[in-house]
Design an enzyme around this catalytic site. Structure first.
Site, short mmCIF file in Angstrom:
data_model
loop_
_atom_site.label_atom_id
_atom_site.label_comp_id
_atom_site.label_asym_id
_atom_site.label_seq_id
_atom_site.Cartn_x
_atom_site.Cartn_y
_atom_site.Cartn_z
N ASP D 8 0.80 -1.23 0.00
CA ASP D 8 0.00 0.00 0.00
C ASP D 8 0.84 1.29 0.00
O ASP D 8 1.47 1.63 1.00
CB ASP D 8 -0.92 0.04 1.23
CG ASP D 8 -1.71 -1.24 1.46
OD1 ASP D 8 -1.18 -2.34 1.20
OD2 ASP D 8 -2.85 -1.14 1.91
N GLU D 39 -4.33 1.66 -2.60
CA GLU D 39 -5.58 2.06 -1.94
C GLU D 39 -5.46 3.28 -1.03
O GLU D 39 -6.47 3.88 -0.68
CB GLU D 39 -6.18 0.89 -1.15
CG GLU D 39 -5.43 0.55 0.10
CD GLU D 39 -6.34 -0.04 1.21
OE1 GLU D 39 -7.53 -0.23 0.99
OE2 GLU D 39 -5.79 -0.29 2.29
N ASN D 40 -4.23 3.63 -0.65
CA ASN D 40 -4.05 4.78 0.25
C ASN D 40 -3.23 5.90 -0.38
O ASN D 40 -2.70 6.76 0.31
CB ASN D 40 -3.34 4.34 1.54
CG ASN D 40 -4.01 3.17 2.22
OD1 ASN D 40 -3.53 2.04 2.17
ND2 ASN D 40 -5.15 3.42 2.82
N ASN D 67 -10.05 -2.06 0.97
CA ASN D 67 -11.24 -1.45 1.57
C ASN D 67 -11.36 0.05 1.29
O ASN D 67 -12.46 0.60 1.33
CB ASN D 67 -11.26 -1.70 3.09
CG ASN D 67 -9.98 -1.31 3.79
OD1 ASN D 67 -8.89 -1.66 3.33
ND2 ASN D 67 -10.09 -0.59 4.88
N HIS D 68 -10.24 0.71 1.00
CA HIS D 68 -10.30 2.15 0.75
C HIS D 68 -10.55 2.50 -0.73
O HIS D 68 -10.45 3.68 -1.10
CB HIS D 68 -8.99 2.80 1.20
CG HIS D 68 -8.86 2.93 2.68
ND1 HIS D 68 -9.58 3.84 3.41
CD2 HIS D 68 -8.11 2.25 3.58
CE1 HIS D 68 -9.26 3.73 4.70
NE2 HIS D 68 -8.38 2.76 4.83
N HIS D 154 -6.14 -8.80 0.62
CA HIS D 154 -6.18 -7.60 1.46
C HIS D 154 -6.99 -7.91 2.71
O HIS D 154 -8.22 -7.95 2.68
CB HIS D 154 -6.83 -6.47 0.64
CG HIS D 154 -6.61 -5.11 1.23
ND1 HIS D 154 -5.43 -4.43 1.10
CD2 HIS D 154 -7.40 -4.30 1.95
CE1 HIS D 154 -5.50 -3.26 1.69
NE2 HIS D 154 -6.70 -3.16 2.24
N HIS D 179 -2.73 -4.61 3.67
CA HIS D 179 -3.69 -3.94 4.55
C HIS D 179 -3.16 -3.57 5.93
O HIS D 179 -3.56 -2.54 6.47
CB HIS D 179 -4.97 -4.75 4.74
CG HIS D 179 -5.97 -4.11 5.66
ND1 HIS D 179 -6.64 -2.95 5.36
CD2 HIS D 179 -6.40 -4.46 6.90
CE1 HIS D 179 -7.45 -2.63 6.37
NE2 HIS D 179 -7.32 -3.51 7.31
FE LIG Z 1 -3.91 0.16 3.16
FE LIG Z 2 -6.77 -1.61 3.68
#
Ligand SMILES: [Fe+2]
Ligand SMILES: [Fe+2]
Ligand SMILES: [Fe+2]
Ligand SMILES: [Fe+2]
Ligand SMILES: [Fe+2]
Ligand SMILES: [Fe+2]
Ligand SMILES: [Fe+2]
Ligand SMILES: [Fe+2]
Lengths: 274, 274, 274, 274
Positions: D8, D39-40, D67-68, D154, D179
């Protein structure tokens, strides 16, 4: 002494209904004391100073909250100055505002009101609610500094609610659950004399998801992809809460019954108020 | 048509009360169909074959369950052979037993009963309950193969319960929540004609924690250190559930009202049954 | 001064490997102090008195634990009498046993060891770990009563682990994470001089699910239906932990490096020990 | 064939470091294929189209998420048009974008990349990851349509990560966890030939809380009262990921080793790349 507790007001629909109905209820039933949970009053998320004041003006003696207390950032500003505004008492020491207070009812009784949050399934994870209430009752025991003691226990899990109530049974007038936004029908007076209900229910539109417009919550359940914001539902609100009759002699409960007024649920008013 | 749904029987106290009262209720109110949730019937944890059979003998047409379904390992053995025993339908494919069935009521109506588990705060994490019910209703639509459709939605969070009910509103007769063990008072008929209640409540001792003896649960909350096992409470049980009146023409609900019989909660019987 | 910390011993495979290898490690690298986490030593669930003693006999100065501490009920009996056995310090006051202690290392240094549990995703929900450590450090500050201070922070979420370490950075020698059973590679010395690693890893069979035989855990993920018990995996264990070099002058960390010995992971020994 | 997987990217610090270092890594080590989790990348929350494109331009073949994924709403717009952008495959059917793809590596190999999200402790609760991967591998088996198969799993819980990897062992080239934002040191080749690591770690500032400025996260742990927003940390990033050597004959892994480049963690480059 007659006490009314109204559950979480949700959005404009919920708060407007409370403001409209509360003065009449106080007058018609000669209520001595009123507590309203306001954590969702501002569009479902927190409460503003203006809404807080209007709720006092409508007759509430105390406004309690819960996990949503700081959703409107202005609450951080007005909480410290407002004696009648409560946030959960089991926030760590140093949190803005207060978690309990001693208030004078219209009949002259000194009423301890405490707002405490449960921990199971709850965010944020606050301090131990059992130890919190133990300390409060040590500092202000029923029958000494306080003539009545009412706890808004804001929690999700019914096991935690029941155990909390058994823990303080005989030491407070009532444990009223909030947070799930659905009124329960398990009101009873426990063995020691404490009135209990798992949840007072909300004051809001019951054609909804917890008082919020159901479209986006349902979309999230179905797709897991956000499409819009959560908005308060705008249909007419049903008021939910409980009426209490508290002994002026012992401070314990003599009666508890639900109050439900509005278009969606079975209407009821405590029979012992008539 | 008259349907009775009784919430989670807990332990000997709960199941005995159901067995004693159910035959009389069926006879006195000429009930056409009875569903009982039995996930906590064996000491609070699961259900045995003997208890399952005794519950049918008392008049239940179907026994539903929930997260505790396999707590008694013998349920894995008898579930596959018992048409009238349901475990949550959204277990992964291949799970023992069945999640729904089509049954004939005493009035001749074909009744779809489905047991589905929510996911928020629930263990184990089963398949999507919304997709599950969608598939079931596609396979067996109300008004075609089924004259009535009753869903036991076993879930914790009221948001999930409300959204689930809105999702199937107009497509099933009733969505009856179970699992929290406290009866709610939010029963209503939704806009599309589906009867709804967030929780039917339990059939058990309400001087307890969820029907379990309160000592050990309270000890765990206070100390976080186990001292003993969880045991079912042994005081007299209060029966909780709902009565439904379902249209024989449309399969939708014409009325829903709570039933509560026993020593601790306000007793009530559906007025439309009298 | 040289410290070895070994992560959660799992089952017979894990504890046997620790007992066999630890004496040689102490001798070969002239270790001054050894901490071993033993919460899963008894078949994966808790620890017995016999295992605890054998671990001390192998050279451990202190045995720490975590959420599984009371899985073997006998721990409730021996914990109060054993100075070198730690359970999480943030259990509510009155819990059996102790959460921290001051021990004398082989080089004469006074070493504070504290076992604290995180709250995110953890059961049971203990008291605030941040306040707990604050109180401990107030009572026994590094450089005064203690020459070194080592914290076993038993937690799931990496955010909580990182924030906890930043909170005590410069005030303790080391924060060593445990509980996830997988060693991390993020060991570093924080800005204030505290050594940190998110997780020490376990001492157990890495051809497994967290040291447990993988068949039943995998079955649960796939079917959600229990088929059997969780059993410790029986393959040869890999030892995981960290080596620390702590300044005898400041009590802060001069070096941290992983130790991994066994058949499944890349073997490594702290270079600064050679 | 040589594959690089980077965990990430967090915020400007993380993405800039990836963009600067990746071209050199590809050239120096003659990498055949690169996957980066993004994702971040946008301030810690989601990813923009511009960042996505710049990451491809820097040499990534595929950008995975978690999830993001939808934190930046524009991702809902560009996801459907971008073959090289993956969101978790176990979103319900109909979600925007795709969860897996078949790509051609620089050596001509056809590489299946799949992004799947775990369920334990994760929000939102997606479909069963085990069934998801089973279906993907049925549709595109290694050795038939695909010459290599890489899964970005993840997830939070190490138990779920390990069990997932065992489930697909021998059927994919590698399961790379993401994650938790902390690299693990448990990389190994499982019995069936699948390379595994619980977490690749993040590409971001390790003097932080998960790559985010530590002040506000720490404030939340201490006070439970929000004071400001979460902002990405701005210190220099450390790149974390793993290098893989995948057999061009079998598609299984011949080697896995961590890559860590930057100021805070122990630097390492896979030895088998030299
Ligand atoms: Fe992340
Ligand atoms: Fe995550
Ligand atoms: Fe609320
Ligand atoms: Fe709430
Ligand atoms: Fe139940
Ligand atoms: Fe249940
Ligand atoms: Fe452990
Ligand atoms: Fe643990």
């Amino acid at each position: 002494m007659r006490v009314l507790f109204l559950g979480d007001m949700v959005g404009r629909s919920g708060r407007t209904a409370v403001w409209q109905r509360l003065p009449g209820l106080i007058r018609d039933f000669r209520l001595d004391f009123v507590v309203v949970n306001g954590e969702n009053a501002a569009g479902g998320f927190g409460i503003t100073e203006e809404i807080f004041r209007a709720t006092l003006n409508a007759g509430a003696d105390v406004v309690t909250t819960g996990n949503h207390v700081w959703d409107q950032r202005e609450a951080l500003v007005f909480a410290p100055h407002e004696e009648r505004f409560l946030r959960p008492a089991n926030f760590p020491a140093g949190a803005p505002g207060r978690g309990s207070g001693l208030y004078t009812a219209r009949n002259g009784a000194r009423v301890l009101v405490s707002n405490i949050m449960g921990r199971i399934f709850m965010v944020p994870d606050l301090d131990d609610p059992f130890r919190c209430v133990e300390e409060q009752l040590a500092a202000c025991p029923l029958g000494e500094q306080a003539d009545a003691a009412i706890i808004d226990f804001h929690a999700e899990a019914t096991s935690e609610k029941m155990c909390f109530a058994h823990f303080v049974d005989g030491r407070v007038s009532a444990v009223i659950g909030t947070h799930t936004h659905q009124p329960t029908a398990d009101h009873q007076i426990l063995n020691g004399g404490t009135a209990y209900i798992s949840d007072a229910g909300m004051c809001g539109d019951y054609d909804s998801s917890l008082g919020m417009d159901k479209e986006e919550p349902l979309n999230r359940f179905l797709t897991k992809v956000p499409r819009g914001r959560f908005e308060a539902a705008t249909g007419p609100a049903t008021l939910c809460g409980v009426g209490l009759d508290i002994s002026e002699r012992t401070g314990l409960a003599e009666a508890i019954a639900p109050l439900r007024l509005g278009p969606r649920l079975e209407e009821t008013i405590p029979a012992f108020w008539r």
